[in-house]
Design a protein around this motif. Structure first.
Motif, short mmCIF file in Angstrom:
data_model
loop_
_atom_site.label_atom_id
_atom_site.label_comp_id
_atom_site.label_asym_id
_atom_site.label_seq_id
_atom_site.Cartn_x
_atom_site.Cartn_y
_atom_site.Cartn_z
N LEU A 69 -15.69 1.75 -20.26
CA LEU A 69 -15.47 1.18 -21.59
C LEU A 69 -16.78 0.87 -22.32
CD1 LEU A 69 -12.44 -1.14 -20.76
CD2 LEU A 69 -12.41 0.96 -22.11
N GLY A 70 -17.87 1.45 -21.85
CA GLY A 70 -19.14 1.28 -22.55
C GLY A 70 -19.61 -0.15 -22.63
N GLY A 71 -19.33 -0.94 -21.58
CA GLY A 71 -19.74 -2.34 -21.57
C GLY A 71 -18.80 -3.26 -22.32
N LEU A 72 -17.67 -2.75 -22.77
CA LEU A 72 -16.72 -3.55 -23.56
C LEU A 72 -15.41 -3.73 -22.79
CD1 LEU A 72 -17.31 -1.97 -27.08
CD2 LEU A 72 -17.95 -4.28 -26.35
N GLU A 73 -15.52 -4.26 -21.58
CA GLU A 73 -14.33 -4.46 -20.75
C GLU A 73 -13.33 -5.38 -21.42
OE1 GLU A 73 -13.27 -5.38 -16.05
OE2 GLU A 73 -15.34 -5.39 -16.74
N ILE A 74 -13.78 -6.16 -22.41
CA ILE A 74 -12.90 -7.07 -23.13
C ILE A 74 -11.76 -6.34 -23.84
CG2 ILE A 74 -14.27 -7.01 -25.26
CD1 ILE A 74 -13.66 -9.98 -25.62
N VAL A 75 -11.93 -5.05 -24.13
CA VAL A 75 -10.88 -4.32 -24.85
C VAL A 75 -9.80 -3.78 -23.91
CG1 VAL A 75 -12.57 -3.64 -26.59
CG2 VAL A 75 -11.92 -1.99 -24.82
N HIS A 76 -10.00 -3.90 -22.60
CA HIS A 76 -9.07 -3.29 -21.64
C HIS A 76 -7.63 -3.75 -21.84
CE1 HIS A 76 -7.26 -1.89 -17.91
NE2 HIS A 76 -6.95 -3.14 -17.61
N GLY A 77 -7.42 -5.06 -21.87
CA GLY A 77 -6.06 -5.59 -22.01
C GLY A 77 -5.38 -5.16 -23.29
N PRO A 78 -6.00 -5.42 -24.46
CA PRO A 78 -5.37 -4.97 -25.71
C PRO A 78 -5.15 -3.45 -25.76
CG PRO A 78 -7.15 -6.51 -26.16
CD PRO A 78 -7.22 -6.21 -24.70
N VAL B 139 -2.10 2.31 -35.54
CA VAL B 139 -3.44 1.74 -35.40
C VAL B 139 -3.44 0.75 -34.24
CG1 VAL B 139 -5.24 0.36 -36.52
CG2 VAL B 139 -3.95 2.04 -37.85
N GLN B 140 -4.44 0.85 -33.37
CA GLN B 140 -4.63 -0.12 -32.30
C GLN B 140 -5.02 -1.47 -32.90
OE1 GLN B 140 -4.61 -0.03 -28.70
NE2 GLN B 140 -5.04 -2.20 -28.91
N THR B 141 -4.44 -2.54 -32.38
CA THR B 141 -4.77 -3.88 -32.83
C THR B 141 -5.32 -4.70 -31.67
OG1 THR B 141 -2.53 -4.70 -32.40
CG2 THR B 141 -2.97 -3.82 -34.60
N GLY B 142 -5.93 -5.83 -32.02
CA GLY B 142 -6.37 -6.79 -31.01
C GLY B 142 -7.77 -6.58 -30.47
N PHE B 143 -8.52 -5.63 -31.05
CA PHE B 143 -9.89 -5.42 -30.62
C PHE B 143 -10.84 -6.35 -31.38
CE2 PHE B 143 -9.77 -0.74 -28.93
CZ PHE B 143 -8.91 -1.15 -27.92
N PRO B 144 -12.02 -6.63 -30.81
CA PRO B 144 -13.00 -7.46 -31.52
C PRO B 144 -13.44 -6.81 -32.84
CG PRO B 144 -13.61 -7.21 -29.21
CD PRO B 144 -12.48 -6.25 -29.46
#
Length: 231
Positions: A31-40, A209-214
């Motif tokens: 995820l290119g260092g953005l593991e925070i997006v995994h759940g959403p 559209v994907q939602t919930g990303f930073p």
């Protein structure tokens, strides 16, 4: 900077391969260092697929999926295997597939839910005829040239089982092409993607559209495609 045209370098695919050879074989690396997006990400994909599977006119099966640009199998493990009995992985980086086979997806592989693991770039991938209910391409088409993407979709059409669909999930630019030479990737505007789908003889049957990303990231769009000849 966005441009109206995209001309890949002569070493476009070789440079991308070199980039990914230095990436860690874990979820954060995928995820290119953005593991925070995994759940959403997983929730958004599941919502999109559920919408498609609930449409009786589409007849999308739940037997077999293909994870294109699979990496270590994050999408397979947390999303596709929740909806399909079996999944094949296609990934250019053999090291990522080895991680999937020996650790990350070892249990699923041993159980027979994860089947073929093919180490090849999508510019060369030719799916088995009539195998897949869903071919899922996520965060990988940005490494393909326009011509190779069109050719891939044409080949994938032959890899679909009756009622099968191709799903695309990719970053989209607000306009034109945004080229990143550090990893040999290009982010396209949604209208460019949709022009390439048409050029390949594919019809968009749903998009979301994907939602919930930073904030501050590219917008992410999901499309479901079927060959024009089947509609």
């Amino acid at each position: 900077m966005a441009t109206n045209a995209f001309s890949p370098t002569k070493t476009w695919y070789e440079d991308a391969d070199k980039y990914w050879k230095d990436v860690s074989s874990n979820v954060d690396g995928m995820l290119g260092g953005l593991e925070i997006v995994h759940g959403p990400d997983v929730r958004g994909s599941s919502s999109f697929l559920a919408k498609l599977c609930s449409d009786a006119s589409l007849r999308v099966g739940s037997g077999y999926a293909c994870d294109c640009g699979a990496g270590i199998g994050r999408v397979t493990k947390h999303f596709l295997l929740k909806h399909f009995d079996k999944v094949d992985l296609v990934e250019q980086n053999a090291r990522f597939l080895e991680t999937a086979k020996t650790s990350y997806l070892k249990e699923e592989k041993d159980a027979g839910a994860v089947c073929d693991m093919t180490a090849v770039g999508l510019q060369e991938f030719d799916p088995p005829q009539g195998r897949y209910d869903t071919i899922w391409c996520q965060w990988v088409l940005n490494h393909l040239t326009d011509d190779d993407m069109i050719a891939l979709f044409k080949r994938c059409a032959g890899g679909l089982a009756p009622g099968g669909i191709i799903c695309i999930k990719e970053n989209v630019a607000s306009r034109g092409y945004v080229v990143d030479h550090s990893d040999s990737s290009v982010t396209r505007a949604a209208r460019i993607f949709e022009g390439l789908f048409r050029a390949a003889g594919m019809k968009v049957i749903c998009k979301q559209v994907q939602t919930g990303f930073p904030q501050g990231l590219f917008e992410v769009m999901m499309w479901a495609l079927i060959p024009e000849a089947t509609r």
